[in-house]
Enzyme design. Structure first.
Site, PDB file in Angstrom:
ATOM      1  N   ASP A  66       0.963  -1.340  -0.041  1.00 38.45           N
ATOM      2  CA  ASP A  66       0.020   0.024   0.118  1.00 38.45           C
ATOM      3  C   ASP A  66       0.815   1.386  -0.012  1.00 38.45           C
ATOM      4  O   ASP A  66       2.163   1.190   0.255  1.00 38.45           O
ATOM      5  CB  ASP A  66      -0.842  -0.125   1.161  1.00 38.45           C
ATOM      6  CG  ASP A  66      -0.524  -0.537   2.442  1.00 38.45           C
ATOM      7  OD1 ASP A  66       0.909  -0.691   2.531  1.00 38.45           O
ATOM      8  OD2 ASP A  66      -1.094  -0.988   3.278  1.00 38.45           O
ATOM      9  N   ASN A 135      -7.845  -2.772  14.429  1.00 39.42           N
ATOM     10  CA  ASN A 135      -9.366  -3.078  13.836  1.00 39.42           C
ATOM     11  C   ASN A 135      -9.420  -4.044  13.106  1.00 39.42           C
ATOM     12  O   ASN A 135     -10.411  -4.303  12.094  1.00 39.42           O
ATOM     13  CB  ASN A 135      -9.676  -1.673  13.307  1.00 39.42           C
ATOM     14  CG  ASN A 135      -9.167  -1.271  12.011  1.00 39.42           C
ATOM     15  OD1 ASN A 135      -7.984  -1.811  11.594  1.00 39.42           O
ATOM     16  ND2 ASN A 135      -9.598  -0.301  11.191  1.00 39.42           N
ATOM     17  N   HIS A 137      -7.820  -4.719  10.035  1.00 38.62           N
ATOM     18  CA  HIS A 137      -7.649  -4.302   8.886  1.00 38.62           C
ATOM     19  C   HIS A 137      -6.227  -5.201   8.159  1.00 38.62           C
ATOM     20  O   HIS A 137      -5.436  -5.501   9.032  1.00 38.62           O
ATOM     21  CB  HIS A 137      -7.325  -2.900   8.385  1.00 38.62           C
ATOM     22  CG  HIS A 137      -6.272  -2.125   8.880  1.00 38.62           C
ATOM     23  ND1 HIS A 137      -6.107  -0.887   9.341  1.00 38.62           N
ATOM     24  CD2 HIS A 137      -4.815  -2.349   9.034  1.00 38.62           C
ATOM     25  CE1 HIS A 137      -4.841  -0.305   9.686  1.00 38.62           C
ATOM     26  NE2 HIS A 137      -4.254  -1.643   9.430  1.00 38.62           N
ATOM     27  N   GLU A 142      -9.868  -1.518   5.240  1.00 31.10           N
ATOM     28  CA  GLU A 142     -10.528  -1.389   6.602  1.00 31.10           C
ATOM     29  C   GLU A 142     -11.847  -2.113   6.736  1.00 31.10           C
ATOM     30  O   GLU A 142     -12.332  -2.689   5.693  1.00 31.10           O
ATOM     31  CB  GLU A 142     -10.943   0.216   6.816  1.00 31.10           C
ATOM     32  CG  GLU A 142      -9.541   1.070   6.776  1.00 31.10           C
ATOM     33  CD  GLU A 142      -8.943   1.238   8.081  1.00 31.10           C
ATOM     34  OE1 GLU A 142      -8.751   0.257   8.641  1.00 31.10           O
ATOM     35  OE2 GLU A 142      -8.307   2.055   8.186  1.00 31.10           O
TER      36      GLU A 142
HETATM   37  C1  F6R Z   1       1.306  -1.520   6.114  1.00 33.01           C
HETATM   38  C2  F6R Z   1      -0.108  -2.075   6.298  1.00 33.01           C
HETATM   39  C3  F6R Z   1      -0.976  -2.215   7.374  1.00 33.01           C
HETATM   40  C4  F6R Z   1      -0.052  -2.428   8.681  1.00 33.01           C
HETATM   41  C5  F6R Z   1      -1.039  -2.236  10.053  1.00 33.01           C
HETATM   42  C6  F6R Z   1      -0.278  -2.703  11.318  1.00 33.01           C
HETATM   43  O1  F6R Z   1       1.685  -1.704   4.989  1.00 33.01           O
HETATM   44  O2  F6R Z   1      -0.524  -2.724   5.189  1.00 33.01           O
HETATM   45  O3  F6R Z   1      -1.640  -3.258   7.125  1.00 33.01           O
HETATM   46  O4  F6R Z   1       0.462  -3.835   8.626  1.00 33.01           O
HETATM   47  O5  F6R Z   1      -1.796  -1.114  10.061  1.00 33.01           O
HETATM   48  O6  F6R Z   1       0.612  -1.725  11.446  1.00 33.01           O
HETATM   49  P1  F6R Z   1       1.894  -1.695  12.637  1.00 33.01           P
HETATM   50  O7  F6R Z   1       2.688  -2.880  12.009  1.00 33.01           O
HETATM   51  O8  F6R Z   1       2.464  -0.337  12.319  1.00 33.01           O
HETATM   52  O9  F6R Z   1       1.231  -2.025  13.838  1.00 33.01           O
END
Ligand code: F6R
Length: 258
Positions: A66, A135, A137, A142
């Site tokens: 992403d 959450n 995702h 989301e």
């Molecule tokens: C990042 C991504 C997100 C993160 C998620 C967890 O490329 O796609 O899904 O993996 O937000 O973020 P952290 O690892 O910072 O807790």
């Protein structure tokens, strides 16, 4: 789904690095890379192996999950820049073979679709690294994302913007929109490897592994994929009802043959 529980974050990183290591040493590999905090222990271990154990990424290519809309690749928090700073600049992967969605072009919707096509034509991804949002995702899909969604422009929840504010000067600087691989796009990878650490991930991990498959917890779509490894530390495993069985299965792994 294979759930591996390790005591500490660095041990999770080593376990996931073992999976990437095997893929990279067995031929030209296509890697799917996540950003955020979760995979950092993996990248540290892979960089160490590159420096000390001859692990080479020269034949690999990589695709990001992403990107923030509106942040150019030169921006410190653009994921193109973050992945370079945290991982790819420290190993021998060709910079031109690290691909990510373009979040700053004139037509980002078309750019998202083109990225999806590029992935389909260049893939499949052999090993896709994933984190999970508090959450539930996956990527930046989301809650409410279609379980078959493709790469597209999406809106972040306020919770995710608040969670990610630690990387910016404040929440107001966190973009509201992203380009994210869709859940269907992610599911095309051969092996999905999710790493989650810390008690703030425990509810999402439990919902993803043991809850119903539902768009309300996008990571629950992992239950439909044939090859998923969830690597979690004790804190992130704290709400797994079947944790004892996952530990038992770790001690008695299913034989691969016979
Ligand atoms: C990042 C991504 C997100 C993160 C998620 C967890 O490329 O796609 O899904 O993996 O937000 O973020 P952290 O690892 O910072 O807790």
């Amino acid at each position: 789904m294979h759930v591996i529980i390790r005591q500490y974050e660095e041990e999770c990183g080593v376990t996931v690095a073992d999976i990437v290591d095997r893929a990279v040493r067995s031929g030209p590999a296509t890697l799917g890379l996540a950003t955020g905090s979760s995979p950092l222990s993996v990248y540290r271990e892979l960089i160490r192996r590159h420096r000390e154990d001859g692990l080479s990424f020269a034949d690999a290519q990589a695709f990001l999950l992403d990107e923030y809309v509106g942040l150019p690749p030169s921006h410190p928090q653009s994921y193109a820049n973050v992945i370079r700073a945290e991982f790819t600049a420290h190993v021998d992967i060709d910079d031109d073979r690290v691909y990510g969605p373009d979040g700053v072009g004139d037509d980002i919707a078309t750019a998202a679709t083109e990225y999806d096509v590029l992935l389909a034509e260049s893939g499949p991804v052999d090993v896709q690294l994933l984190g999970i949002g508090a959450n539930g995702h996956l990527g930046f899909n989301e809650p409410g994302s279609s379980l078959g969604s493709r790469t597209r422009v999406a809106t972040l929840t306020e919770q995710t913007r608040t969670d990610n504010a630690r990387f910016f000067d404040g929440v107001d600087d966190v973009p509201r929109h992203v380009i994210t691989q869709g859940l269907g796009t992610i599911g095309a990878a051969r092996h999905l490897v999710l790493i989650a650490t810390g008690e703030h991930k425990a509810a999402a991990v439990a919902a993803a592994v043991e809850g119903p498959v539902t768009a309300s917890c996008p990571a629950s779509v992992l239950q439909l994929h044939p090859h998923v490894t969830m690597v979690v530390d004790e804190a992130a495993a704290a709400r797994l009802e079947d944790a004892d069985f996952y530990r038992y299965a770790m001690r008695h792994p299913a034989p691969l043959h016979g």
